[in-house]
Motif scaffolding. Structure first.
Motif, PDB file in Angstrom:
ATOM      1  N   SER A 125      49.217  32.127  34.975  1.00  0.00           N
ATOM      2  CA  SER A 125      50.185  32.452  36.019  1.00  0.00           C
ATOM      3  C   SER A 125      49.605  32.374  37.430  1.00  0.00           C
ATOM      4  O   SER A 125      50.336  32.508  38.413  1.00  0.00           O
ATOM      5  CB  SER A 125      50.744  33.854  35.776  1.00  0.00           C
ATOM      6  OG  SER A 125      49.687  34.792  35.616  1.00  0.00           O
ATOM      7  N   VAL A 126      48.295  32.156  37.550  1.00  0.00           N
ATOM      8  CA  VAL A 126      47.664  32.036  38.866  1.00  0.00           C
ATOM      9  C   VAL A 126      48.164  30.767  39.566  1.00  0.00           C
ATOM     10  O   VAL A 126      48.253  29.706  38.960  1.00  0.00           O
ATOM     11  CB  VAL A 126      46.130  31.997  38.721  1.00  0.00           C
ATOM     12  CG1 VAL A 126      45.463  31.655  40.052  1.00  0.00           C
ATOM     13  CG2 VAL A 126      45.613  33.339  38.222  1.00  0.00           C
ATOM     14  N   THR A 127      48.493  30.911  40.845  1.00  0.00           N
ATOM     15  CA  THR A 127      48.993  29.787  41.631  1.00  0.00           C
ATOM     16  C   THR A 127      48.170  29.625  42.899  1.00  0.00           C
ATOM     17  O   THR A 127      47.283  30.439  43.200  1.00  0.00           O
ATOM     18  CB  THR A 127      50.463  30.004  42.022  1.00  0.00           C
ATOM     19  OG1 THR A 127      50.537  31.123  42.939  1.00  0.00           O
ATOM     20  CG2 THR A 127      51.333  30.292  40.804  1.00  0.00           C
ATOM     21  N   SER A 128      48.493  28.604  43.672  1.00  0.00           N
ATOM     22  CA  SER A 128      47.824  28.418  44.963  1.00  0.00           C
ATOM     23  C   SER A 128      48.103  29.593  45.883  1.00  0.00           C
ATOM     24  O   SER A 128      47.260  29.950  46.726  1.00  0.00           O
ATOM     25  CB  SER A 128      48.287  27.109  45.614  1.00  0.00           C
ATOM     26  OG  SER A 128      49.697  27.108  45.801  1.00  0.00           O
ATOM     27  N   ASN A 129      49.273  30.228  45.716  1.00  0.00           N
ATOM     28  CA  ASN A 129      49.594  31.405  46.521  1.00  0.00           C
ATOM     29  C   ASN A 129      48.625  32.553  46.232  1.00  0.00           C
ATOM     30  O   ASN A 129      48.258  33.320  47.131  1.00  0.00           O
ATOM     31  CB  ASN A 129      51.025  31.864  46.253  1.00  0.00           C
ATOM     32  CG  ASN A 129      51.475  32.967  47.194  1.00  0.00           C
ATOM     33  OD1 ASN A 129      51.736  32.714  48.363  1.00  0.00           O
ATOM     34  ND2 ASN A 129      51.549  34.205  46.702  1.00  0.00           N
ATOM     35  N   THR A 130      48.190  32.657  44.960  1.00  0.00           N
ATOM     36  CA  THR A 130      47.236  33.694  44.585  1.00  0.00           C
ATOM     37  C   THR A 130      45.918  33.508  45.326  1.00  0.00           C
ATOM     38  O   THR A 130      45.348  34.462  45.878  1.00  0.00           O
ATOM     39  CB  THR A 130      46.985  33.664  43.063  1.00  0.00           C
ATOM     40  OG1 THR A 130      48.223  33.638  42.372  1.00  0.00           O
ATOM     41  CG2 THR A 130      46.183  34.883  42.631  1.00  0.00           C
ATOM     42  N   PHE A 131      45.427  32.280  45.332  1.00  0.00           N
ATOM     43  CA  PHE A 131      44.157  32.000  46.023  1.00  0.00           C
ATOM     44  C   PHE A 131      44.305  32.166  47.537  1.00  0.00           C
ATOM     45  O   PHE A 131      43.381  32.618  48.215  1.00  0.00           O
ATOM     46  CB  PHE A 131      43.675  30.593  45.684  1.00  0.00           C
ATOM     47  CG  PHE A 131      43.097  30.479  44.299  1.00  0.00           C
ATOM     48  CD1 PHE A 131      41.834  30.966  44.026  1.00  0.00           C
ATOM     49  CD2 PHE A 131      43.828  29.909  43.278  1.00  0.00           C
ATOM     50  CE1 PHE A 131      41.292  30.869  42.754  1.00  0.00           C
ATOM     51  CE2 PHE A 131      43.308  29.814  42.000  1.00  0.00           C
ATOM     52  CZ  PHE A 131      42.025  30.301  41.731  1.00  0.00           C
ATOM     53  N   ASN A 132      45.479  31.816  48.054  1.00  0.00           N
ATOM     54  CA  ASN A 132      45.703  32.015  49.486  1.00  0.00           C
ATOM     55  C   ASN A 132      45.711  33.496  49.840  1.00  0.00           C
ATOM     56  O   ASN A 132      45.170  33.898  50.877  1.00  0.00           O
ATOM     57  CB  ASN A 132      47.020  31.371  49.907  1.00  0.00           C
ATOM     58  CG  ASN A 132      47.269  31.508  51.397  1.00  0.00           C
ATOM     59  OD1 ASN A 132      46.537  30.946  52.220  1.00  0.00           O
ATOM     60  ND2 ASN A 132      48.301  32.253  51.768  1.00  0.00           N
ATOM     61  N   ALA A 133      46.324  34.312  48.968  1.00  0.00           N
ATOM     62  CA  ALA A 133      46.324  35.753  49.202  1.00  0.00           C
ATOM     63  C   ALA A 133      44.894  36.292  49.217  1.00  0.00           C
ATOM     64  O   ALA A 133      44.523  37.091  50.093  1.00  0.00           O
ATOM     65  CB  ALA A 133      47.142  36.459  48.119  1.00  0.00           C
TER      66      ALA A 133
END
Length: 311
Positions: free
Chosen positions: A158-166
């Motif tokens: 479920s990890v997305t690019s938004n997760t890494f950006n956060a």
């Protein structure tokens, strides 16, 4: 989200709740939101409530008198089911908001903001706080702790690019990664010996692994139920050809059996829901009445695994 910030602006007293047996995502979301509200609105009263455990290093809970709940706004994080909320005094608040990322319907009389695309509630809280509030170092550290743990250190599907950006943004806000890792991944000799015990305890059948932990476990080790149930489930992860794993632990206090259910890529959320539980597609749980029901769930898990093979 606009409705939520409108309500935060409206109330001078805000009390933040989360689920029982809190993980670091629940506690990190709680502390992270509290600090972000206070950073933006230092004149407001903001409290966090609920029992604590080994993840309490992220921040202290507040002692809140019942009288303070009157005319307050209650915000419940990381849970949408009433019987799992740690402190039921949210019922005393004037209004209530639920913010959650689990795949469960809510039975709480509240405005519910739910987004199951987030792997961690802390990531959801970050997106809200980053847009409407101010994030200081304490808030950033709490939120990144929640993201790290609920994504399995960015391991889960479920990890997305938004997760890494956060995570990137939280580090820029001063999140103390060393503090998080020092507290998460340092253990006593007793804890290591306990882990070794459970490494030899699980059973493998039909490409699923499971453990049954009765009350004898707590005579052997001086630990709480959460440390065995949630704490030991991933002893069985990362094994070749093990696609589903489950940990069943007797809860002495409530005379129930707690199930923690995990999967690499086979959805199991519907099986958890069948037995009154819920959570995420690949990481979920339920509370079962007896060991006979445990065996029925294990049977269902074996069937699910075979169904996957037949596709």
């Amino acid at each position: 989200m606009e409705y939520i910030i409108t309500k935060i602006k409206e109330y001078n007293r805000i009390i933040i709740f989360r689920h029982t047996n809190p993980d670091l995502d629940a506690l990190g979301s709680q502390i992270g939101l509290k600090e972000a509200i206070l950073c933006m609105y230092p004149d407001k009263e903001v409290y966090v409530v609920g029992e604590t455990n080994k993840f309490g290093f992220i921040g202290d809970m507040d002692e809140v008198n019942n009288d303070l709940f009157k005319d307050s706004l209650a915000i419940i994080l990381d849970v949408a089911v009433s019987h799992l909320v740690s402190d039921d005094r949210y019922l005393l608040a004037k209004e209530c908001i639920v913010i959650d990322h689990h795949n469960n319907d809510s039975d709480i009389n509240a405005y519910v903001y739910k987004n199951t695309s987030y792997p961690a509630c802390a990531e959801l809280v970050f997106d809200f706080a980053n847009k409407y509030l101010k994030i200081n170092q304490k808030s950033a550290t709490a939120l990144i702790g929640g993201i790290i743990t609920d994504t399995g250190r960015f391991l889960y599907q479920s990890v997305t690019s938004n997760t890494f950006n956060a995570a990137k943004c939280l580090l820029e806000y001063g999140a103390d990664l060393q503090f998080i890792y020092n507290n998460l991944y340092t253990e006593t000799i007793e804890e290591r010996l306990m882990k070794n015990y459970f490494q030899q305890k699980y059973v493998i059948e039909d490409n699923i692994a499971y453990m049954k932990n009765d009350k004898d476990v707590f005579e052997r080790f001086n630990v709480d139920t959460f440390s065995v149930s949630r704490g030991m489930v991933n002893i069985m992860s990362g094994i070749t050809n093990i696609f589903i794993w489950a940990n069943f632990t007797y809860d002495i206090k409530n005379d129930k059996i707690l199930c923690e259910l995990r999967s690499k890529f086979i959805k199991v959320i519907d099986i958890a829901k069948k037995y009154g539980g819920g959570g995420h597609d690949y990481a979920c749980g339920a509370t079962l009445n007896d060991w006979e029901t445990v065996d029925l769930m294990i049977k269902d898990l074996k069937i699910r695994r075979r169904e996957y093979d037949s596709k």
